[in-house]
Each structure stands twice: as structure tokens, then as C-alpha cells.
Design a protein around this motif. Sequence first.
Motif, short mmCIF file in Angstrom:
data_model
loop_
_atom_site.label_atom_id
_atom_site.label_comp_id
_atom_site.label_asym_id
_atom_site.label_seq_id
_atom_site.Cartn_x
_atom_site.Cartn_y
_atom_site.Cartn_z
N THR A 21 0.84 -1.21 0.00
CA THR A 21 0.00 0.00 0.00
C THR A 21 0.87 1.25 0.00
OG1 THR A 21 -0.09 0.20 2.41
CG2 THR A 21 -1.80 -1.17 1.37
N GLN A 22 0.28 2.35 -0.44
CA GLN A 22 0.99 3.62 -0.38
C GLN A 22 1.26 4.00 1.07
OE1 GLN A 22 -0.57 6.95 -2.56
NE2 GLN A 22 -0.89 5.73 -4.42
N ASN A 23 0.34 3.68 1.94
CA ASN A 23 0.52 4.00 3.36
C ASN A 23 1.72 3.26 3.94
OD1 ASN A 23 -0.33 5.53 5.54
ND2 ASN A 23 -1.53 3.85 6.40
N GLN A 24 1.91 2.00 3.53
CA GLN A 24 3.07 1.23 3.98
C GLN A 24 4.36 1.86 3.47
OE1 GLN A 24 3.19 -2.80 2.51
NE2 GLN A 24 4.95 -3.34 3.77
N LEU A 25 4.36 2.30 2.21
CA LEU A 25 5.53 2.97 1.64
C LEU A 25 5.81 4.27 2.39
CD1 LEU A 25 7.75 3.08 -0.48
CD2 LEU A 25 6.08 4.07 -2.07
N LEU A 26 4.78 5.03 2.67
CA LEU A 26 4.91 6.27 3.43
C LEU A 26 5.55 5.99 4.80
CD1 LEU A 26 4.16 9.33 3.88
CD2 LEU A 26 1.98 8.48 4.78
N VAL A 41 4.33 10.81 -1.76
CA VAL A 41 4.47 9.40 -2.12
C VAL A 41 3.71 9.11 -3.41
CG1 VAL A 41 3.89 7.04 -1.42
CG2 VAL A 41 4.91 8.61 0.23
N SER A 42 2.52 9.65 -3.52
CA SER A 42 1.72 9.45 -4.72
C SER A 42 2.42 10.02 -5.96
CB SER A 42 0.34 10.10 -4.53
OG SER A 42 -0.47 9.84 -5.63
N ARG A 43 3.00 11.20 -5.83
CA ARG A 43 3.73 11.81 -6.96
C ARG A 43 4.97 11.00 -7.31
NH1 ARG A 43 2.19 16.59 -4.33
NH2 ARG A 43 4.19 16.73 -3.25
N ASP A 44 5.68 10.48 -6.30
CA ASP A 44 6.85 9.64 -6.56
C ASP A 44 6.46 8.36 -7.30
OD1 ASP A 44 8.60 11.44 -5.40
OD2 ASP A 44 8.78 10.34 -3.51
N ILE A 45 5.36 7.77 -6.91
CA ILE A 45 4.88 6.55 -7.57
C ILE A 45 4.64 6.82 -9.05
CG2 ILE A 45 2.85 5.03 -7.76
CD1 ILE A 45 2.85 4.95 -4.66
N TYR A 61 1.27 -6.01 -4.99
CA TYR A 61 2.36 -5.24 -4.40
C TYR A 61 2.91 -4.29 -5.46
CZ TYR A 61 5.44 -8.52 -6.84
OH TYR A 61 6.07 -9.26 -7.80
N TYR A 62 3.66 -3.31 -5.00
CA TYR A 62 4.23 -2.31 -5.90
C TYR A 62 5.58 -2.76 -6.45
CZ TYR A 62 0.81 1.21 -4.49
OH TYR A 62 -0.34 1.91 -4.28
N THR A 63 5.81 -2.43 -7.71
CA THR A 63 7.12 -2.65 -8.33
C THR A 63 7.34 -1.56 -9.37
OG1 THR A 63 8.56 -4.28 -9.38
CG2 THR A 63 6.30 -4.19 -10.17
N GLN A 64 8.59 -1.30 -9.67
CA GLN A 64 8.89 -0.29 -10.67
C GLN A 64 8.93 -0.96 -12.05
OE1 GLN A 64 12.77 1.63 -10.74
NE2 GLN A 64 11.80 3.54 -11.36
N MET A 65 8.18 -0.42 -12.96
CA MET A 65 8.16 -0.93 -14.33
C MET A 65 8.90 0.08 -15.19
SD MET A 65 7.07 -3.37 -16.39
CE MET A 65 5.58 -4.17 -15.85
N ALA A 66 10.04 -0.33 -15.69
CA ALA A 66 10.80 0.55 -16.56
C ALA A 66 10.03 0.74 -17.86
CB ALA A 66 12.18 -0.05 -16.85
N PHE A 67 10.16 1.89 -18.45
CA PHE A 67 9.42 2.18 -19.67
C PHE A 67 9.80 1.20 -20.78
CE2 PHE A 67 9.25 6.23 -17.42
CZ PHE A 67 7.88 6.44 -17.44
N ASP A 68 11.08 0.88 -20.93
CA ASP A 68 11.49 -0.10 -21.92
C ASP A 68 10.94 -1.47 -21.57
OD1 ASP A 68 12.85 1.76 -23.43
OD2 ASP A 68 14.82 1.24 -22.61
N GLN A 69 10.87 -1.77 -20.29
CA GLN A 69 10.34 -3.05 -19.85
C GLN A 69 8.88 -3.20 -20.27
OE1 GLN A 69 13.02 -4.92 -19.24
NE2 GLN A 69 12.22 -5.72 -17.34
N GLN A 70 8.11 -2.10 -20.21
CA GLN A 70 6.71 -2.16 -20.61
C GLN A 70 6.58 -2.54 -22.07
OE1 GLN A 70 5.43 1.80 -19.44
NE2 GLN A 70 4.20 0.93 -17.81
#
Length: 156
Positions: A21-26, A41-45, A61-70
Motif C-alpha cells: 500500500t501507499q501508506n506502507q511505503l509512506l 508518495v503518490s507523486r513519486d509513484i 504489491y508495488y514494483t517499478q516498471m521501466a518504460f522499456d520493460q513495458q
Amino acid sequence: MGQVARQKFVVRLLNDHKVTTQNQLLQLLQENGFEVTQSTVSRDIKALNIVKVSDEAGGTYYTQMAFDQQKKMRRLCEGIRDNVSKIQKIQFMNVIRTPLNSNYANALTALLDDLNLPEVSGTIAGNDTIVIISKNDKDAEVIYQLFFKNMDNDLK
């Protein structure tokens, strides 16, 4: 600490923890000395192209998706949908069938290898068969779901 340092730390947190959750990340950011708000946190996401993905148990869960990865993932999903005729999960491996003498097995395996998915330990491509080796049954299930969900038919 500044925005760049904070965003690097966000990526590190997501790699080290299963943040749901965003709250957990915060909370994790605040526990590590970052003075942030929910809107930060929302803007960083959004800025870091962080998305929610499903795990093997159906949670998210949250993960970073690289633009090339997409783009790479989209190409792989299209290839799966158009060319995979059968998939079978056997313990920590997935065996995927493509049309005979079509070269799709090699092409799909190259796309899969290029993604560097953490659930894939190695791949082998043959004439019409792909073998995907994972570290364990859970990782193999993630890969199975990736392929199976992108197939238009009900073959297993």
C-alpha cells in the motif's frame, strides 16, 4: 533529503520489501528519516513508473516498471497470445509449445530473456518448445500465469 535521494530510496525499498500500500511505503520512508506526505508518495509513484502487480497468492504489491520493460513485456504478451498453443507447469519449470518449424520458440525465448525477470533462472528454446527454469515452484507459477493469462485459448 532531496527528491532524487528519496526516489532512489523508494526504488530500493520496493526491491527489498513487498510493499502493498501507499501508506506502507509512506511509513517505511518516514521510519528511514524522510519527511514526506501521502501526496509526495503518490507523486513519486507516478514519476517512477511504479505499478501494482499480482503475486502468486493473488495479493498485490508495488514494483517499478521501466518504460522499456513495458514495451518488451507488451511484445512478449502479444507473442504469447498469437503463438503459444500449450503451456504446462512441472514443479519449478514451464514447458511451452509453439507451432512446429515456426521459429516462434526462439523468438519468444529471446523476448523473455531480454526482460530479465527475477522468476526466470534460465531458458532453453528448441524447434517448437520453450523450457523456462525457475528457482522454485512459486516463481514457476508466476511465469505460468504470465503465459496462461495472455493466451486466447483454454489449452494447458
